[in-house]
Design an enzyme around this catalytic site. Sequence first.
Site, PDB file in Angstrom:
ATOM      1  CD  GLU A  49     -98.400 -12.099  54.143  1.00  0.00           C
ATOM      2  OE1 GLU A  49     -98.223 -12.105  55.370  1.00  0.00           O
ATOM      3  OE2 GLU A  49     -97.640 -12.642  53.331  1.00  0.00           O
ATOM      4  CE  LYS A 109    -104.183 -17.348  47.679  1.00  0.00           C
ATOM      5  NZ  LYS A 109    -103.691 -17.648  46.346  1.00  0.00           N
ATOM      6  CG  ASP A 118    -102.852 -14.783  40.476  1.00  0.00           C
ATOM      7  OD1 ASP A 118    -102.607 -15.981  40.709  1.00  0.00           O
ATOM      8  OD2 ASP A 118    -103.690 -14.408  39.640  1.00  0.00           O
ATOM      9  CE1 TYR A 159     -95.892 -17.622  50.634  1.00  0.00           C
ATOM     10  CE2 TYR A 159     -95.887 -15.926  48.942  1.00  0.00           C
ATOM     11  CZ  TYR A 159     -96.030 -17.249  49.318  1.00  0.00           C
ATOM     12  OH  TYR A 159     -96.287 -18.187  48.375  1.00  0.00           O
ATOM     13  CE  LYS A 187    -108.308 -16.955  45.762  1.00  0.00           C
ATOM     14  NZ  LYS A 187    -108.493 -18.348  45.420  1.00  0.00           N
ATOM     15  CB  CYS A 198    -124.357 -43.653  29.987  1.00  0.00           C
ATOM     16  SG  CYS A 198    -122.598 -43.355  29.774  1.00  0.00           S
ATOM     17  CB  CYS A 219    -121.740 -47.394  28.065  1.00  0.00           C
ATOM     18  SG  CYS A 219    -122.682 -47.131  29.575  1.00  0.00           S
ATOM     19  CB  CYS A 278    -123.337 -43.991  33.570  1.00  0.00           C
ATOM     20  SG  CYS A 278    -122.974 -45.523  32.735  1.00  0.00           S
ATOM     21  CB  CYS A 293    -119.656 -47.097  31.551  1.00  0.00           C
ATOM     22  SG  CYS A 293    -119.604 -45.407  30.936  1.00  0.00           S
TER      23      CYS A 293
HETATM   24  S1  IVH Z   1     -98.649 -18.275  53.011  1.00  0.00           S
HETATM   25  C1  IVH Z   1     -98.503 -22.604  54.832  1.00  0.00           C
HETATM   26  N1  IVH Z   1     -98.772 -15.902  51.971  1.00  0.00           N
HETATM   27  O1  IVH Z   1    -101.108 -18.853  47.784  1.00  0.00           O
HETATM   28  C2  IVH Z   1     -99.019 -21.575  53.910  1.00  0.00           C
HETATM   29  N2  IVH Z   1     -99.171 -17.742  50.527  1.00  0.00           N
HETATM   30  O2  IVH Z   1    -103.492 -20.510  47.769  1.00  0.00           O
HETATM   31  C3  IVH Z   1     -97.965 -20.800  53.226  1.00  0.00           C
HETATM   32  N3  IVH Z   1     -99.553 -17.142  48.201  1.00  0.00           N
HETATM   33  O3  IVH Z   1     -99.420 -21.899  48.004  1.00  0.00           O
HETATM   34  C4  IVH Z   1     -98.502 -19.837  52.268  1.00  0.00           C
HETATM   35  N4  IVH Z   1     -99.346 -14.967  48.463  1.00  0.00           N
HETATM   36  O4  IVH Z   1     -98.289 -19.973  46.714  1.00  0.00           O
HETATM   37  C5  IVH Z   1     -98.890 -17.209  51.731  1.00  0.00           C
HETATM   38  N5  IVH Z   1     -98.790 -13.734  51.155  1.00  0.00           N
HETATM   39  C6  IVH Z   1     -98.911 -15.029  50.949  1.00  0.00           C
HETATM   40  C7  IVH Z   1     -99.178 -15.539  49.670  1.00  0.00           C
HETATM   41  C8  IVH Z   1     -99.306 -16.916  49.505  1.00  0.00           C
HETATM   42  C9  IVH Z   1     -99.563 -15.946  47.591  1.00  0.00           C
HETATM   43  C10 IVH Z   1     -99.804 -18.412  47.521  1.00  0.00           C
HETATM   44  C11 IVH Z   1     -98.903 -19.556  47.899  1.00  0.00           C
HETATM   45  C12 IVH Z   1     -99.835 -20.633  48.381  1.00  0.00           C
HETATM   46  C13 IVH Z   1    -101.112 -20.245  47.719  1.00  0.00           C
HETATM   47  C14 IVH Z   1    -102.314 -20.820  48.432  1.00  0.00           C
END
Ligand code: IVH
Length: 706
Positions: free
Chosen positions: A126, A128, A130, A236, A324, A429, A432, A447, A453
């Site tokens: 699914e 991710k 942002d 999610y 990613k 450094c 210092c 350093c 320092c």
């Molecule tokens: S599952 C136990 N599903 O990404 C894990 N996270 O980089 C629960 N996020 O903290 C997270 N889309 O804020 C999950 N489809 C998705 C997501 C998602 C965005 C975020 C979430 C998490 C962060 C981790």
Amino acid sequence: MTKTIDIEDLNEAQALKELARLAQILLQANDDYYQADAPQLTDAEYDRLKRRNLAIESRFPDLKRLDSPTEQIGAPISDGFSKAVHSVRMLSLGNAFDDDDVADFDKSVRKYLGLGTDSALAYTAEPKIDGLSLSLRYERGKLVQAATRGDGEVGENVTANARTIADIPQVLQGAPDILEVRGEVYMTHTDFAALNKRQVEKGEKTFVNPRNTAAGALRQLDARITAERALHFFAYAWGELSEPLANSQIKALAQLGEYGFSINPLTRLCAGPDEMIAQYHLIEEQRATLGYDIDGVVYKVEDLALQARLGFRSTTPRWAIAHKFPAELAWTRLEAIDIQVGRTGALSPVARLTPVTVGGVVVSNATLHNEDYITGRDAKGNEIRDGKDIRVGDWVQVYRAGDVIPKVADVDLSKRAKTAKPYVFPTKCPQCESDAIREEGDAVRRCTGGVICPAQIGEKLKHFVSRAAFDIDGLGAKQVVQFYNDGWIKEPADIFTLSERYGNGMQQLRNREGWGDKSADKLFAAIEDKRTIPLGRLIFALGLRHVGEAASNMLATHYGSWDSLEQAVTDAATLEGPAWDDLIGIDGVGAVMATSLVTGFAQKAERAAIDRLVAHLNVQDAARPDVADSPVVGKTVVFTGTLEKMTRAEAKARAEALGAKVSGSVSARTDLLVAGPGAGSKAKKAADLGIETLDEDGWLALIGAL
Ligand code: IVH
């Protein structure tokens, strides 16, 4: 960029100009950080400028401006929210960056579960999102609390604001009595553009990107402002549940959909890595037209019973990973290379860049990693960037991936000025003047100033008060640096005598600029409160190299009390013998970390500072509240031979969850050996030492898992 003049060399006119310049940058930075949720400076850079400002003010007190940044104690908006403790921790995700990482993820899941390559194992894929994560708690179908993630254990209570989000139902029909729904708050591109258009019309500042804007909107003290910002929410995941939602990820999401939550329509079930990667590309193709920002694809094990078996590492689940999207890139000019000195003395080169937008964020600083990286070599001496070095004045490519610090990735030699000179990395450094040396095999120049320092002490103090360490209310990085600059605090132990020294008398905290009766009393009370500190936090707070938060907690659980830790680490100073073997046998503690720990304790000045600190504290033994009645709590267990009902990793994780210490080698300190078929020398040694030995079933019976 103007060349920075040493403070000692400034004349009055230059100082006046420099104070004006710093005031402008710092006041803007405060705004960006606290009001717009869009920091443009790194914390380190902010602190460096603030220190410089303070040092100039101390040299030219008459030139101090009325709007001096020294006087502005940033009041984060978040101060206005109450805290919300998460009953089930909110975790983050591990990352995959290419197809191989995805295949490795599948392999590691199979290995942990003991599944061969021919067994079926399905995953969901699914987008991710942002945005920022939010946990919604429903009791008997009513929304009772909405909390941000915070540090994963405690977030901010933003219930009133969450109630203004149309995607978040206030009431659920037929839901379990307790249901915590987790998901992402985000802003659509259309709403973001409309908001910025309104800002322009009003003659106000525009926002940088949808994510920071959504975060800022959710953390508004005035819920009416949140309501105006048109936020959305995708569900999610979940936290505490009084009864299961379903037996699979897809069905659980469908159930949340039935309760009225938005579920991302691009979620798919995949039979394995090939299908997961295909879905990744499909989502990536749609990225530009989705109408909201996503930064990758999340894969999760579909079967919830398997998810439960897989469990969690210290901060991430074993059953999910984020794949990613490739990082975003831009070209700009390298104006200068500055050297920052860290807590452990590491000299880190930082690129000062002509500001450039990379993936919606203005970047003006980026990391250059280390000396070799600048010359075009990696840690092993191999060429990187075809051996091209990086010089001040060059056109460089900046790379940014999510929240990761931007880095300089490449250089365009065709645009290099003929006069450009190779960069010479300092061997002293910059803070210092002590020698900065590189030990054999270390990529980093350090350093040697140690406790003399100022940069190292400053960074150590900041680390000491940081959130995962002592976390003293009212004593953040900025305040501790101010106290340090004024000589009020020279080492962590001094924090605990602050009220003795500055509570009364001629120089009093309450009389300091920016402080009053109330804030001073509050600070002293907060310090008093932290005199009692859990062992794990103390270990982490010492700021020893390689000893991170997770490792500190493992050390705490293993040794139980400060006294036994101190004794063990002292005994291990010879880097051999039973105490040393025991130390490196702890899961997650390798020889590198152990050496750093032992060396830290063996250094006279460092050890004296630790002793002075601990004398002021009441260190709490490592508590294991949820395993109090476990039969193996506190026992040191060794697994050997073949295990048939679980993998070695699973056995280890389960034993640790029950409060046992799992060690790799048998010694006089071992309490129990679990030996499967094929056990060899370890079983013999255990027998010689008279250590209790169980087979796998015996062990499962002991922990009540048969
Ligand atoms: S599952 C136990 N599903 O990404 C894990 N996270 O980089 C629960 N996020 O903290 C997270 N889309 O804020 C999950 N489809 C998705 C997501 C998602 C965005 C975020 C979430 C998490 C962060 C981790």
